[in-house]
Design a protein around this motif. Structure first.
Motif, PDB file in Angstrom:
ATOM      1  N   ARG A 176       0.812  -1.210   0.000  1.00 57.62           N
ATOM      2  CA  ARG A 176       0.000   0.000   0.000  1.00 57.62           C
ATOM      3  C   ARG A 176       0.850   1.267   0.000  1.00 57.62           C
ATOM      4  NH1 ARG A 176      -3.163   3.977   2.711  1.00 57.62           N
ATOM      5  NH2 ARG A 176      -1.301   4.445   3.928  1.00 57.62           N
ATOM      6  N   GLY A 177       0.589   2.134  -0.959  1.00 53.86           N
ATOM      7  CA  GLY A 177       1.276   3.422  -0.982  1.00 53.86           C
ATOM      8  C   GLY A 177       2.679   3.395  -1.552  1.00 53.86           C
ATOM      9  N   CYS A 178       3.162   2.211  -1.916  1.00 51.03           N
ATOM     10  CA  CYS A 178       4.514   2.110  -2.464  1.00 51.03           C
ATOM     11  C   CYS A 178       4.464   1.749  -3.936  1.00 51.03           C
ATOM     12  CB  CYS A 178       5.324   1.051  -1.707  1.00 51.03           C
ATOM     13  SG  CYS A 178       5.574   1.456   0.028  1.00 51.03           S
ATOM     14  N   MET A 179       5.334   2.385  -4.717  1.00 46.33           N
ATOM     15  CA  MET A 179       5.310   2.159  -6.165  1.00 46.33           C
ATOM     16  C   MET A 179       6.466   1.278  -6.627  1.00 46.33           C
ATOM     17  SD  MET A 179       6.763   5.860  -7.433  1.00 46.33           S
ATOM     18  CE  MET A 179       8.049   6.659  -6.457  1.00 46.33           C
ATOM     19  N   VAL A 180       6.277   0.675  -7.773  1.00 45.61           N
ATOM     20  CA  VAL A 180       7.383   0.029  -8.472  1.00 45.61           C
ATOM     21  C   VAL A 180       7.775   0.985  -9.593  1.00 45.61           C
ATOM     22  CG1 VAL A 180       8.066  -1.879  -9.955  1.00 45.61           C
ATOM     23  CG2 VAL A 180       6.601  -2.312  -7.972  1.00 45.61           C
ATOM     24  N   ILE A 181       9.021   1.411  -9.603  1.00 42.80           N
ATOM     25  CA  ILE A 181       9.504   2.247 -10.705  1.00 42.80           C
ATOM     26  C   ILE A 181      10.032   1.293 -11.765  1.00 42.80           C
ATOM     27  CG2 ILE A 181      11.049   4.114 -11.393  1.00 42.80           C
ATOM     28  CD1 ILE A 181      11.179   4.955  -8.450  1.00 42.80           C
ATOM     29  N   LYS A 182       9.437   1.323 -12.942  1.00 44.58           N
ATOM     30  CA  LYS A 182       9.815   0.374 -13.991  1.00 44.58           C
ATOM     31  C   LYS A 182      11.067   0.860 -14.737  1.00 44.58           C
ATOM     32  CE  LYS A 182       6.612  -2.044 -15.987  1.00 44.58           C
ATOM     33  NZ  LYS A 182       5.499  -2.401 -16.885  1.00 44.58           N
ATOM     34  N   PRO A 183      11.713  -0.038 -15.485  1.00 46.00           N
ATOM     35  CA  PRO A 183      12.985   0.330 -16.126  1.00 46.00           C
ATOM     36  C   PRO A 183      12.938   1.641 -16.918  1.00 46.00           C
ATOM     37  CG  PRO A 183      12.659  -2.008 -16.311  1.00 46.00           C
ATOM     38  CD  PRO A 183      11.395  -1.453 -15.680  1.00 46.00           C
ATOM     39  N   TYR A 184      11.868   1.877 -17.659  1.00 41.71           N
ATOM     40  CA  TYR A 184      11.833   3.099 -18.460  1.00 41.71           C
ATOM     41  C   TYR A 184      11.764   4.342 -17.577  1.00 41.71           C
ATOM     42  CZ  TYR A 184      10.722   6.267 -22.301  1.00 41.71           C
ATOM     43  OH  TYR A 184      10.753   7.289 -23.211  1.00 41.71           O
ATOM     44  N   GLY A 185      10.945   4.263 -16.525  1.00 38.06           N
ATOM     45  CA  GLY A 185      10.854   5.384 -15.590  1.00 38.06           C
ATOM     46  C   GLY A 185      12.144   5.551 -14.814  1.00 38.06           C
ATOM     47  N   TYR A 186      12.727   4.436 -14.428  1.00 32.97           N
ATOM     48  CA  TYR A 186      13.955   4.503 -13.648  1.00 32.97           C
ATOM     49  C   TYR A 186      15.093   5.095 -14.473  1.00 32.97           C
ATOM     50  CZ  TYR A 186      16.968   3.479  -9.744  1.00 32.97           C
ATOM     51  OH  TYR A 186      17.808   3.616  -8.660  1.00 32.97           O
ATOM     52  N   ALA A 187      15.071   4.831 -15.788  1.00 37.25           N
ATOM     53  CA  ALA A 187      16.106   5.400 -16.664  1.00 37.25           C
ATOM     54  C   ALA A 187      16.028   6.925 -16.660  1.00 37.25           C
ATOM     55  CB  ALA A 187      15.955   4.858 -18.083  1.00 37.25           C
ATOM     56  N   ILE A 188      14.806   7.461 -16.573  1.00 36.67           N
ATOM     57  CA  ILE A 188      14.645   8.920 -16.505  1.00 36.67           C
ATOM     58  C   ILE A 188      15.203   9.427 -15.176  1.00 36.67           C
ATOM     59  CG2 ILE A 188      12.987  10.824 -16.512  1.00 36.67           C
ATOM     60  CD1 ILE A 188      11.115   8.966 -18.157  1.00 36.67           C
ATOM     61  N   TRP A 189      14.854   8.724 -14.096  1.00 33.86           N
ATOM     62  CA  TRP A 189      15.352   9.093 -12.776  1.00 33.86           C
ATOM     63  C   TRP A 189      16.889   9.039 -12.746  1.00 33.86           C
ATOM     64  CZ3 TRP A 189      14.738  11.771  -8.691  1.00 33.86           C
ATOM     65  CH2 TRP A 189      15.370  11.464  -7.476  1.00 33.86           C
ATOM     66  N   GLU A 190      17.460   8.019 -13.373  1.00 34.91           N
ATOM     67  CA  GLU A 190      18.921   7.912 -13.413  1.00 34.91           C
ATOM     68  C   GLU A 190      19.550   9.104 -14.133  1.00 34.91           C
ATOM     69  OE1 GLU A 190      20.394   3.340 -13.391  1.00 34.91           O
ATOM     70  OE2 GLU A 190      19.173   3.918 -15.109  1.00 34.91           O
ATOM     71  N   LYS A 191      18.870   9.589 -15.161  1.00 37.18           N
ATOM     72  CA  LYS A 191      19.396  10.771 -15.864  1.00 37.18           C
ATOM     73  C   LYS A 191      19.334  11.995 -14.954  1.00 37.18           C
ATOM     74  CE  LYS A 191      19.853  10.141 -20.600  1.00 37.18           C
ATOM     75  NZ  LYS A 191      19.893  10.923 -21.859  1.00 37.18           N
ATOM     76  N   MET A 192      18.234  12.115 -14.217  1.00 42.28           N
ATOM     77  CA  MET A 192      18.126  13.223 -13.265  1.00 42.28           C
ATOM     78  C   MET A 192      19.243  13.113 -12.222  1.00 42.28           C
ATOM     79  SD  MET A 192      14.102  13.594 -12.363  1.00 42.28           S
ATOM     80  CE  MET A 192      12.830  13.773 -13.609  1.00 42.28           C
TER      81      MET A 192
END
Length: 491
Positions: free
Chosen positions: A32-48
RNA sequence: CGGGGUAUAGCGUAGUCCGGUUAGCGCGCCUGCUUUGGGAGCAGGAGGUCGCAGGUUCGAAUCCUGCUACCCCGACCA
């Protein structure tokens, strides 16, 4: 047009939720309340992360790592800090499980109760200041300029993917300084770093300022922040930088001997941005066809799609494109050549469009004959056929154009949505009909701010730091005011 | 923690009021053929302890009791 996708006009928050999931960025998890960041989303986060990390290093900071668990007693050391976070802390009370003697599976072993309970960090000031105490004895030990990339937990009642999740990823900088001025300078410097990142990479224009006492970080003397404006007219706090004064130094007894051999409390700051920036990114640029990514943060900047019927055609197209792909990569541009034969071109067009890939190239038999390529840009949804010759330079320029265009569009939107209100009626009218940022006079009291929040749901997003001074009357109380502050409905 | 709602295949759902064939449909998935410049067509196929636990009944997705989870609206928040 994307299939089965809610438009912004129909239902903005549903549009957001569907977009995040359908663009393959993240999904809700079994927790509950916790997300899974998928590879495509995580790739954006990694760039940030990569970009911010470099900016932190360039301003003299180093990374370190502190524990996930914080002894409960640490929390009570700083009074307003504990008050601010106590209501949303996850607490570890036991350290062992056992088989239920009644056969109901596995249960907590009551014999394994922790001597002192541990808090899962909602932020790390307390553990860090308890540690810094041992690092600092002399003015020669200062400044300490440390950042950590970590996860934190805040047990929120209501969560929204990226914008407010029970667990999220962030960075938190924690610095210690010899003088007050140095700490204030650091606080402002980091706000400026965040603003620069937001504008140059996220392509999201932000306002800079300080929080009102009500909105200030628990334990801070002053909270500096950047605020973005989302497409639905609501504000989003995108980053905060806190001047902590000597509050934590005193709470954790962190003193150093200055040059005059006198014991002195250190001055400190903390600053952070989180995976909330992913939500900011979505709500600033994306449209009814899906995600729109600024080139500087796009995991794939150019998607290339061959169009063919026979295997020989694919081979010929691949051969023709090989030097183009190599040249793009040479320029540091991330390219995806999608020659999968399990999906049709039309399907791929929609796929990359929905995922916000800034530039798409397509090459088919007609292009092979004419020596051309089809170039489509995500931000304007326009296409043109261009000669293959000179295409590298064109794409390089196009990526820059898209980055600039996205910022300009967002800036224009914000400019159109900053309004002055000089009366309570005008203020409420804007909130009901237009939203956006509202510049209005406020008498400076927490009581008035609270009343305004109760009656209109709008809060003071920030008090501009270098804004023009202007005498006026508080829109709510009519009392005198020296400066307009920024109000908005917010996330 | 208050108020409302939902739970049926990976996803979305019909059926529930009024118990009775083998639980139906769309998307997705698998196989084959034809297709490939904006989410292809046809044919065939796989996939369900109907949220969990009891109860009523010859018979329960459907009725009763209890529990759990999730969603929406409020208070709280980066």
């Amino acid at each position: 047009m994307a299939k089965n996708f809610t438009s912004r006009k129909e239902n903005y928050s549903q549009w957001y939720n569907e977009l995040v999931v359908k663009a393959d960025m993240a999904e809700n998890s079994a927790v509950r309340g916790c997300m899974v960041i998928k590879p495509y989303g995580y790739a954006i986060w990694e760039k940030m992360q990569a970009t911010l990390d470099k900016m932190f290093k360039d301003t003299g900071h180093s990374n370190a790592y502190f524990p996930l668990f914080i002894p409960k007693s640490f929390f009570s050391r700083e009074a307003s800090h504990v008050e601010g976070f106590a209501k949303e802390c996850a607490v570890v009370t036991h350290y062992r499980l056992k088989n239920d003697p009644d056969g109901n599976g596995i249960i907590v072993d009551e014999d394994a109760k922790l001597e002192e309970e541990l808090i899962v960090r909602p932020t790390s000031e307390t553990i860090i200041w308890d540690t810094y105490k041992n690092w600092i004895q002399s003015y020669r030990d200062l400044p300490i300029l440390v950042n950590q990339w970590a996860n934190v937990v805040r047990w929120e009642m209501r969560t929204r993917i990226f914008l407010r999740t029970a667990e999220f990823l962030w960075q938190e900088g924690h610095t210690a300084h010899a003088t007050e001025q140095e700490a204030i300078d650091e606080t402002i410097q980091m706000m400026n770093v965040y603003a620069e990142f937001a504008e140059n990479f996220l392509a999201m224009p932000v306002l800079k300022g300080v929080k009102s006492p009500n909105e200030r970080f628990a334990g801070a003397i002053e909270t500096y922040c950047i605020e973005g404006l989302m497409q639905d007219g609501k504000a989003l706090q995108a980053g905060t930088s806190h001047f902590l004064g000597q509050n934590f130094a005193k709470a954790f007894d962190v003193q150093y001997l200055n040059k005059e051999n006198k014991l002195t409390y250190v001055w400190s700051t903390s600053w952070g941005v989180s995976t909330r920036l992913m939500g900011a990114l979505v709500m600033t640029h994306s449209d009814d066809n899906g995600l729109v990514l600024p080139p500087k943060l796009a995991p794939i900047q150019v998607a290339i799609i061959p169009i063919y019927k026979k295997e020989e055609q694919l081979e010929a197209i691949s051969e023709k494109l090989a030097p183009v792909i190599a040249a793009l990569k040479e320029k540091g541009i991330s390219v995806k050549y999608d020659d999968r034969d399990t999906y049709k071109p039309g399907w791929k067009f929609n796929e990359y469009e929905f995922k916000g890939v800034p530039v798409r190239l397509a090459m088919g038999p007609r292009d092979m004959e004419n020596g051309t390529v089809e170039v489509a840009r995500r931000d304007t949804l326009t296409k043109e056929i261009l000669p293959l010759e000179g295409i590298i330079e064109h794409i390089e320029k196009l990526l820059e154009d898209i980055q600039n265009n996205l910022f300009q569009k967002a800036l224009d939107f914000r400019t159109e949505n900053i309004r002055k209100a000089d009366s309570w009626d005008e203020f409420k009218d804007i909130l009901e009909n237009k939203k956006g940022f509202i510049l209005a006079h406020w008498d400076g009291t927490p009581e008035t701010e609270q009343k305004i929040k109760e009656e209109s749901k709008a809060t003071i997003r920030l008090i501009p730091v270098d804004g023009e001074m202007e005498e006026g009357k508080c829109i709510y109380s009519g009392k005198p005011s020296k400066q307009r502050v920024v109000f908005a409905l917010s996330y």
